[in-house]
Design a protein around this motif. Structure first.
Motif, PDB file in Angstrom:
ATOM      1  N   GLY A 336      13.010   6.877  -4.878  1.00 65.28           N
ATOM      2  CA  GLY A 336      12.499   5.531  -5.161  1.00 65.28           C
ATOM      3  C   GLY A 336      12.142   4.767  -3.908  1.00 65.28           C
ATOM      4  O   GLY A 336      11.115   4.070  -3.859  1.00 65.28           O
ATOM      5  N   SER A 337      12.961   4.888  -2.860  1.00 65.97           N
ATOM      6  CA  SER A 337      12.673   4.203  -1.593  1.00 65.97           C
ATOM      7  C   SER A 337      11.348   4.669  -1.000  1.00 65.97           C
ATOM      8  O   SER A 337      10.554   3.860  -0.498  1.00 65.97           O
ATOM      9  N   ILE A 338      11.103   5.968  -1.077  1.00 63.14           N
ATOM     10  CA  ILE A 338       9.838   6.514  -0.554  1.00 63.14           C
ATOM     11  C   ILE A 338       8.651   5.960  -1.342  1.00 63.14           C
ATOM     12  O   ILE A 338       7.638   5.533  -0.765  1.00 63.14           O
ATOM     13  N   GLY A 339       8.777   5.939  -2.685  1.00 63.50           N
ATOM     14  CA  GLY A 339       7.698   5.397  -3.513  1.00 63.50           C
ATOM     15  C   GLY A 339       7.448   3.924  -3.240  1.00 63.50           C
ATOM     16  O   GLY A 339       6.293   3.476  -3.160  1.00 63.50           O
ATOM     17  N   MET A 340       8.521   3.144  -3.070  1.00 59.17           N
ATOM     18  CA  MET A 340       8.373   1.714  -2.766  1.00 59.17           C
ATOM     19  C   MET A 340       7.705   1.498  -1.420  1.00 59.17           C
ATOM     20  O   MET A 340       6.849   0.609  -1.265  1.00 59.17           O
ATOM     21  N   ALA A 341       8.082   2.314  -0.436  1.00 57.89           N
ATOM     22  CA  ALA A 341       7.480   2.188   0.897  1.00 57.89           C
ATOM     23  C   ALA A 341       5.980   2.447   0.827  1.00 57.89           C
ATOM     24  O   ALA A 341       5.176   1.704   1.418  1.00 57.89           O
ATOM     25  N   ALA A 369       7.359   0.668 -10.298  1.00 56.95           N
ATOM     26  CA  ALA A 369       7.802   1.868 -11.015  1.00 56.95           C
ATOM     27  C   ALA A 369       8.829   2.635 -10.192  1.00 56.95           C
ATOM     28  O   ALA A 369       9.838   3.116 -10.718  1.00 56.95           O
ATOM     29  N   SER A 370       8.582   2.740  -8.886  1.00 61.28           N
ATOM     30  CA  SER A 370       9.520   3.440  -7.998  1.00 61.28           C
ATOM     31  C   SER A 370      10.865   2.729  -7.971  1.00 61.28           C
ATOM     32  O   SER A 370      11.920   3.369  -7.976  1.00 61.28           O
ATOM     33  N   PHE A 371      10.836   1.400  -7.956  1.00 61.76           N
ATOM     34  CA  PHE A 371      12.087   0.630  -7.967  1.00 61.76           C
ATOM     35  C   PHE A 371      12.834   0.821  -9.278  1.00 61.76           C
ATOM     36  O   PHE A 371      14.052   1.017  -9.292  1.00 61.76           O
ATOM     37  N   MET A 372      12.105   0.768 -10.399  1.00 60.85           N
ATOM     38  CA  MET A 372      12.749   0.800 -11.707  1.00 60.85           C
ATOM     39  C   MET A 372      13.365   2.159 -12.034  1.00 60.85           C
ATOM     40  O   MET A 372      14.289   2.246 -12.838  1.00 60.85           O
ATOM     41  N   MET A 373      12.850   3.223 -11.431  1.00 58.08           N
ATOM     42  CA  MET A 373      13.439   4.542 -11.679  1.00 58.08           C
ATOM     43  C   MET A 373      14.548   4.862 -10.689  1.00 58.08           C
ATOM     44  O   MET A 373      15.143   5.934 -10.738  1.00 58.08           O
ATOM     45  N   SER A 374      14.858   3.918  -9.799  1.00 54.36           N
ATOM     46  CA  SER A 374      15.846   4.219  -8.756  1.00 54.36           C
ATOM     47  C   SER A 374      16.766   3.026  -8.492  1.00 54.36           C
ATOM     48  O   SER A 374      17.805   2.883  -9.123  1.00 54.36           O
ATOM     49  N   TRP A 375      16.366   2.163  -7.574  1.00 50.35           N
ATOM     50  CA  TRP A 375      17.245   1.086  -7.116  1.00 50.35           C
ATOM     51  C   TRP A 375      17.586   0.093  -8.212  1.00 50.35           C
ATOM     52  O   TRP A 375      18.675  -0.487  -8.201  1.00 50.35           O
ATOM     53  N   GLY A 376      16.703  -0.121  -9.161  1.00 48.09           N
ATOM     54  CA  GLY A 376      16.997  -1.046 -10.251  1.00 48.09           C
ATOM     55  C   GLY A 376      18.273  -0.686 -10.988  1.00 48.09           C
ATOM     56  O   GLY A 376      19.277  -1.407 -10.918  1.00 48.09           O
ATOM     57  N   LEU A 427       4.430  -5.864   4.649  1.00 48.43           N
ATOM     58  CA  LEU A 427       4.838  -4.876   5.652  1.00 48.43           C
ATOM     59  C   LEU A 427       6.354  -4.907   5.838  1.00 48.43           C
ATOM     60  O   LEU A 427       7.001  -3.849   5.936  1.00 48.43           O
ATOM     61  N   PHE A 428       6.936  -6.109   5.868  1.00 51.60           N
ATOM     62  CA  PHE A 428       8.389  -6.247   6.006  1.00 51.60           C
ATOM     63  C   PHE A 428       9.116  -5.556   4.860  1.00 51.60           C
ATOM     64  O   PHE A 428      10.080  -4.808   5.071  1.00 51.60           O
ATOM     65  N   TYR A 429       8.636  -5.771   3.607  1.00 55.03           N
ATOM     66  CA  TYR A 429       9.278  -5.132   2.456  1.00 55.03           C
ATOM     67  C   TYR A 429       9.145  -3.604   2.531  1.00 55.03           C
ATOM     68  O   TYR A 429      10.057  -2.874   2.122  1.00 55.03           O
ATOM     69  N   GLY A 430       8.015  -3.112   3.047  1.00 54.59           N
ATOM     70  CA  GLY A 430       7.826  -1.672   3.208  1.00 54.59           C
ATOM     71  C   GLY A 430       8.806  -1.079   4.210  1.00 54.59           C
ATOM     72  O   GLY A 430       9.378  -0.002   3.986  1.00 54.59           O
ATOM     73  N   ILE A 431       9.006  -1.790   5.321  1.00 54.72           N
ATOM     74  CA  ILE A 431       9.959  -1.326   6.346  1.00 54.72           C
ATOM     75  C   ILE A 431      11.371  -1.289   5.762  1.00 54.72           C
ATOM     76  O   ILE A 431      12.133  -0.344   5.986  1.00 54.72           O
ATOM     77  N   MET A 432      11.727  -2.315   4.994  1.00 55.79           N
ATOM     78  CA  MET A 432      13.048  -2.344   4.361  1.00 55.79           C
ATOM     79  C   MET A 432      13.233  -1.169   3.398  1.00 55.79           C
ATOM     80  O   MET A 432      14.339  -0.629   3.260  1.00 55.79           O
ATOM     81  N   SER A 433      12.157  -0.744   2.732  1.00 58.39           N
ATOM     82  CA  SER A 433      12.228   0.406   1.828  1.00 58.39           C
ATOM     83  C   SER A 433      12.574   1.680   2.591  1.00 58.39           C
ATOM     84  O   SER A 433      13.384   2.499   2.140  1.00 58.39           O
ATOM     85  N   VAL A 434      11.969   1.846   3.777  1.00 59.11           N
ATOM     86  CA  VAL A 434      12.257   3.019   4.609  1.00 59.11           C
ATOM     87  C   VAL A 434      13.711   2.991   5.083  1.00 59.11           C
ATOM     88  O   VAL A 434      14.430   3.997   5.014  1.00 59.11           O
TER      89      VAL A 434
END
Length: 461
Positions: A336-341, A369-376, A427-434
């Motif tokens: 999920g983190s990879i998909g969000m990034a 979708a990436s968040f909802m299948m993982s971190w959510g 960009l900040f949210y993408g970095i946080m996903s990584v």
């Protein structure tokens, strides 16, 4: 036959408890349809700043922090069941008050600073309910559920949260459909808030008929009641076995202080909570219609696109429910983190280039979708299960309070961040996903299939 009856009972109790999750989603997302009307009525009409607008949209989160912080005290002193009943009544009060903040003290329809604070007061009351429900619902389900399906059942709470958001997207759209901006700004937004009173009343009423969790009863030395409930869920032989394990875990540490099992378990729980918010998901949820309007969508179309996003969220949450007990917690979180990034970095690039349109919508959907299948759902599963019995309520309270504090920070800073740089914000949210993926890989233990009592071994080694 007996096994089937037990499973039915477990699912019935779980479904009633997840109504708290539905109200969690409903209360936090209802603002998405009303925030522009609130801005026009209480902010712009008085010449107030975008910062106050951000605070008003996010004010419920102040209550969420309070509710999360006190959840340990409330659930330990009064029990998990009564804590959820209290949350239900807070939802009801907030729904009625937010839709009519002038009640008793102000003239209806006349904006003022005092009315702005009263509206925020009622939103904070609802936030306290959300904070309580967000901590106690997964705790309640986790303490009742058998180990082999615990991930699935706790994930149902996340499904209820997302379903509550989807329901309120439909409600908001139905209220606004075909109406003028003037009507929505005067009456429509009020009906959006008051609509929450219906599910709040149902939840509070049904919780009176639900059992207390056997693990809470065991902590209170009410072993006979705990055994009775365990027997109803698991059968007599299994019930005795579980009760012995619970009592053993309770006696492992007599003091039950929050650091009895070291700092590691507390740090992992807090960071799980913080990363779940720092990836920016609630920005997408709270400001969804405004984001879609900025892409050029009309008012009605932006509401419909929000519903599409809500449907996607439901579908991918179901995927998590079906896979969390098969694949495990860590693989889902990292994927999920990879998909969000990918989604956030793409949105950032499009924003820097000034491109808005269908591509942006596609990447928002990939991100959510990436968040909802993982971190959510999986974050809540882990928070409900990683803590030993003796410190669970206090530790969950810390993790949930940290989560809502992070949520408030991210949500309230979004409007001024967007004014400064929209591309830089995403960009900040993408970095946080990584960074969240690296954190899970290095620090989070796999808990699939372990009983709550076995969790102690993870932290006592």
């Amino acid at each position: 036959m007996m096994e089937k009856q037990n499973k039915i009972l477990v699912y019935v109790v779980t479904i009633v408890a997840t109504l708290g999750g539905l109200l969690f989603g409903y209360d936090t997302a209802v603002i998405s349809g009303a925030e522009k009307s609130i801005q026009a009525f209480l902010i712009d009409s008085q010449g107030l700043s975008s910062f106050l607008h951000g605070i008003t949209v996010s004010s419920a989160l102040i209550g969420c922090i309070i509710g999360g912080a006190i959840s340990g005290i409330v659930s330990s002193r009064y029990g998990r069941k009564k804590a959820l009943i209290i949350a239900g009544f807070l939802f009801l009060l907030s729904a009625l008050g937010s839709g009519n903040p002038e009640f008793l003290f102000f003239e209806r329809g006349t904006p003022s600073i005092g009315l702005l604070w009263m509206f925020n007061f009622y939103r904070i009351i609802g936030g306290i309910g959300v904070g309580l429900a967000s901590a106690v619902c997964p705790m309640y389900i986790g303490e009742i559920a058998p180990a082999e399906i615990r991930g699935k059942l706790v994930s149902l709470n996340q499904f209820a949260i997302i379903f509550g958001m989807l329901v309120v997207y439909f409600v908001n759209w139905g209220i606004a459909d075909g109406q003028s901006i003037e009507w929505i700004n005067e009456i429509g937004w009020r009906r959006m808030f008051v609509s929450e009173a219906i599910p709040a009343s149902i939840f509070a009423g049904l919780m009176f008929f639900m059992p207390e969790t056997p693990r809470y009863l065991a902590l209170q030395n009410k072993d006979e009641k705990a055994l009775s409930i365990l027997t109803r869920f698991n059968g007599a032989e299994k019930a005795n076995e579980i009760l012995v394990a619970i009592k053993k875990s309770v006696k492992t540490t007599t003091k039950g202080k929050i650091l009895s099992y070291g700092k590691g378990v507390i740090i992992v729980g807090v960071l799980l909570s913080v990363f779940q918010q720092f990836v920016g998901i609630n920005v997408a949820l709270y400001y969804a219609p405004r984001i879609f309007e900025s892409m050029g969508a009309a008012k009605d179309a932006s509401m419909l696109q929000t519903i599409i996003m809500g449907l996607v969220n439901v579908v991918f949450t179901v995927i998590a429910i079906l896979t969390v007990d098969k694949w495990g917690r860590k693989p889902l979180l990292i994927t999920g983190s990879i998909g969000m990034a990918i989604g956030m970095f793409a949105i950032s690039i499009l924003a820097f280039q000034g491109i808005i349109g269908m591509a942006t919508l596609v990447f928002i959907i990939i991100y959510t979708a990436s968040f909802m299948m993982s971190w959510g759902p999986v974050c809540w599963v882990l928070i409900s299960e990683i803590y030993p019995n003796k410190i669970r309520s206090q530790a969950i309270a810390i993790a949930v309070a940290a989560q809502w504090a992070a949520n408030f920070f991210i949500s309230s800073t979004y409007p001024p961040m967007m004014e400064f740089s929209s591309g830089g914000t995403y960009l900040f949210y993408g970095i946080m996903s990584v960074v969240s993926a690296l954190f899970v890989w290095k620090m989070v233990p796999e808990t699939k299939g372990k009983t709550l009592e076995e969790m102690e071994r993870l932290w006592t080694k």
